[in-house]
Write a protein that holds these residues in place. Structure first.
Motif: not given
Length: 104
Positions: A17-18, A27-37, A64-67, A69-75
């Motif tokens: 996400l960062n 889209e997140v799932q495609k970038l992390l294919p080993d992580c189950t839904p 539609r849902v989008e995810y 990262s927050t400003e906190l996560a970007r730290t």
């Protein structure tokens, strides 16, 4: 508290996400294919509860849902960069230690 950031799949989800910005679940799932839904859903919910991810729901057809990262996560970006630098500098040593341990 350490598992807040270094729990299984937390770091990869936050890194994605960062690095990629706002993404839909698939889209997140495609970038992390080993992580189950199921695990990805649980991790995203936990990160949202922890204030590290924002979930935006769009009431349209289909919904539609989008995810993002927050400003906190970007730290955490400097922490991820430091880990990547460490890995670049020491990966050969780690691989040599593994080989020695396994008797290769």
């Amino acid at each position: 508290m350490i598992d807040l950031v270094f729990g299984r799949w937390t770091t990869p989800v936050l890194w994605v996400l960062n690095h990629h910005g706002k993404l839909r679940f698939t889209e997140v799932q495609k970038l992390l294919p080993d992580c189950t839904p199921k695990v990805l859903t649980q991790r995203l919910r936990q990160l949202e509860a922890d204030g590290l991810v924002t979930r935006t729901y769009y009431a349209e057809m289909p919904p539609r849902v989008e995810y993002e990262s927050t400003e906190l996560a970007r730290t955490l970006i400097p922490v991820f960069n430091a880990l990547a630098d460490w890995s670049d500098q020491h990966l050969a040593e780690v691989l040599a230690a593994r080989a020695a341990y396994q008797g290769d």
